[in-house]
Design an enzyme around this catalytic site. Structure first.
Site, PDB file in Angstrom:
ATOM      1  N   ALA A 209     -13.787 -45.789 -65.832  1.00  0.00           N
ATOM      2  CA  ALA A 209     -13.709 -45.540 -64.385  1.00  0.00           C
ATOM      3  C   ALA A 209     -13.496 -44.064 -64.113  1.00  0.00           C
ATOM      4  O   ALA A 209     -13.279 -43.265 -65.028  1.00  0.00           O
ATOM      5  CB  ALA A 209     -12.588 -46.360 -63.758  1.00  0.00           C
ATOM      6  N   ASN A 210     -13.565 -43.704 -62.844  1.00  0.00           N
ATOM      7  CA  ASN A 210     -13.203 -42.372 -62.369  1.00  0.00           C
ATOM      8  C   ASN A 210     -11.920 -42.454 -61.562  1.00  0.00           C
ATOM      9  O   ASN A 210     -11.539 -43.517 -61.080  1.00  0.00           O
ATOM     10  CB  ASN A 210     -14.321 -41.797 -61.493  1.00  0.00           C
ATOM     11  CG  ASN A 210     -15.507 -41.318 -62.305  1.00  0.00           C
ATOM     12  OD1 ASN A 210     -15.332 -40.760 -63.378  1.00  0.00           O
ATOM     13  ND2 ASN A 210     -16.709 -41.551 -61.806  1.00  0.00           N
ATOM     14  N   ARG A 211     -11.261 -41.306 -61.374  1.00  0.00           N
ATOM     15  CA  ARG A 211      -9.966 -41.263 -60.684  1.00  0.00           C
ATOM     16  C   ARG A 211     -10.136 -41.143 -59.169  1.00  0.00           C
ATOM     17  O   ARG A 211      -9.627 -40.225 -58.556  1.00  0.00           O
ATOM     18  CB  ARG A 211      -9.132 -40.083 -61.203  1.00  0.00           C
ATOM     19  CG  ARG A 211      -8.831 -40.117 -62.688  1.00  0.00           C
ATOM     20  CD  ARG A 211      -8.054 -38.866 -63.074  1.00  0.00           C
ATOM     21  NE  ARG A 211      -7.858 -38.746 -64.510  1.00  0.00           N
ATOM     22  CZ  ARG A 211      -6.838 -39.285 -65.181  1.00  0.00           C
ATOM     23  NH1 ARG A 211      -5.939 -39.977 -64.530  1.00  0.00           N
ATOM     24  NH2 ARG A 211      -6.732 -39.135 -66.481  1.00  0.00           N
ATOM     25  N   SER A 212     -10.844 -42.046 -58.583  1.00  0.00           N
ATOM     26  CA  SER A 212     -11.080 -41.990 -57.135  1.00  0.00           C
ATOM     27  C   SER A 212     -10.215 -43.013 -56.417  1.00  0.00           C
ATOM     28  O   SER A 212     -10.155 -44.176 -56.816  1.00  0.00           O
ATOM     29  CB  SER A 212     -12.553 -42.255 -56.826  1.00  0.00           C
ATOM     30  OG  SER A 212     -12.759 -42.377 -55.437  1.00  0.00           O
ATOM     31  N   ALA A 275     -17.243 -42.281 -56.371  1.00  0.00           N
ATOM     32  CA  ALA A 275     -17.219 -41.626 -57.689  1.00  0.00           C
ATOM     33  C   ALA A 275     -17.712 -42.652 -58.708  1.00  0.00           C
ATOM     34  O   ALA A 275     -16.933 -43.352 -59.351  1.00  0.00           O
ATOM     35  CB  ALA A 275     -15.810 -41.155 -58.028  1.00  0.00           C
TER      36      ALA A 275
END
Length: 402
Positions: A209-212, A275
């Site tokens: 995942a991304n840190r969004s 993201a």
């Protein structure tokens, strides 16, 4: 914008009460008449003299005031305005509203009014997250009470989190929208917005995942809706609340997000703020991968995810305006300029995410268009959203709806 509208403004007990003075100024500038009601708690943070001076109206405080009842009466006062706004709405005030209490002037007016009611919550993040507050908010929403905010950021207790009072311009927009008095330059338009991260499974318990947080994308969806757009928000896994007045489609993976975006077409514009994870596990395990003592970790083969921005930019039903986001940690503008050309989109909103932008309350962006680069100052994400929505409305002006 609000000419001749009468706003009954109830100021409850919260450190954020000082912002009610700025809201009063903005309301009067927009042409509204502000009728101020100050609770006992609110009077601990702002004085009736200051509120009266800015409102240009007598401040109402006491339910049992002989003079006040003789002059106007609380029932008439409850029916006088076009809208009742509770700013700030403390946890205590929300609880009293939810349970129908009427033990002071403010709660009596709220129980007696038949006008639209808007609340702008403000409290410590733990109070906002408490199940009692959540239940009270759900009860009020079920009765048709509108809400704006709260936002996320620094608080009086040297803590940070959700519960911060929405900024006065945002509250002003919410009041105008609720009264149907706001400019609606995007009325009849359909805008697609993506927000949040995607989760790409490695096995049933792990993912890429991304840190969004989704905060910027959700704010954009809300700002577009406030301008009259019909908004479809395709949201990855987030923990923030859905924007009011927006159709939300929840997805997990990039492939699900692309499918949801294509299903939402046609649209006049698409704002790809999500993201999206660039890669996924080439073959997700059906069972949890186990750590075996003495053995190396299992290899993780990656596959490219679909490029949603590029796909929409080249789509047979391409939106008139396609806006992408570029989250960069170096060479922000140069990378964004190159990305706009590579993806085939119209605009790129670029930001430096090497600090506290992801999950934070503010953002400093660069708007990259065919005409050049605009550098915007560091702003609350809600204000970034409003500016972008206004620019989008300008770009679509004169175009036939999709």
């Amino acid at each position: 914008m609000l000419a001749d509208k009468r706003i009954l403004l109830i100021v409850a007990g919260s450190v954020a009460a000082y912002k009610a003075l700025e809201l009063t100024r903005l309301l009067r500038k927009a042409g509204a008449r502000v009728i101020p009601v100050l609770t006992a708690g609110g009077a601990r943070f702002v004085t009736p003299h200051a509120l009266q001076a800015i409102a240009g109206e007598a401040v109402h405080q006491e339910l049992w005031s002989l003079a006040g009842e003789a002059e106007i009466g609380h029932i008439r006062l409850a029916r006088l305005p076009d809208l009742v706004a509770v700013v700030p709405a403390s946890a205590d005030m929300l609880a009293r509203m939810a349970h129908g209490l009427a033990d002071d002037l403010a709660t009596t007016l709220l129980l007696a009014t038949d006008r639209p009611v808007l609340v702008a919550p403000a409290m410590n993040w733990a109070m906002w997250a408490h199940p009692a507050t959540r239940a009270n908010m759900a009860a009020l929403a079920a009765r048709g009470v509108a809400v704006v905010g709260p936002g996320e950021g620094a608080m009086a207790e040297a803590e940070s989190g959700p519960g911060r009072l929405a900024e006065p311009p945002e509250i002003l927009d919410a009041i105008a929208a609720l009264l149907g008095a706001a400019a609606q330059p995007l009325a009849g338009r359909h805008v697609l917005v993506t927000s949040g991260p995607t989760h790409e499974p490695i096995d049933p318990v792990r993912y890429i995942a991304n840190r969004s947080s989704g905060r910027q994308g959700h704010a954009i969806a809300a700002a577009l809706a406030a301008l009259g757009a019909r908004v479809t928000l395709v949201a990855g896994p987030v923990t923030i609340a859905d924007p009011a007045g927006v159709r939300v489609v929840r997805v997990e993976s990039a492939r699900e997000m692309l499918a949801a975006c294509e299903a939402a077409l046609p649209a006049d514009a698409a704002v790809c703020a999500a993201a999206v994870a660039d890669w996924r596990a080439a073959l997700a395990a059906g069972q949890k991968l186990k750590k075996v003592p003495g053995e190396a970790p299992p290899p993780l083969a990656l596959a490219l995810n679909p490029d949603i921005l590029a796909t929409l930019s080249a789509h047979a039903r391409r939106p008139r305006l396609v806006v992408g986001f570029a989250a960069e940690t170096e060479n922000v503008v140069a990378n964004a300029v190159a990305k706009r050309q590579r993806k085939g989109c119209d605009w790129i909103v670029a930001n430096d995410v090497s600090g506290d932008v992801m999950g934070g309350a503010e953002n400093a962006v660069h708007l990259v268009t065919e005409g050049g680069v605009e550098d915007w100052p560091r702003l609350p994400k809600e204000e970034v959203a409003r500016r972008l929505a206004a620019r989008l409305a300008e770009a679509l002006a004169g175009e036939s709806p999709a």
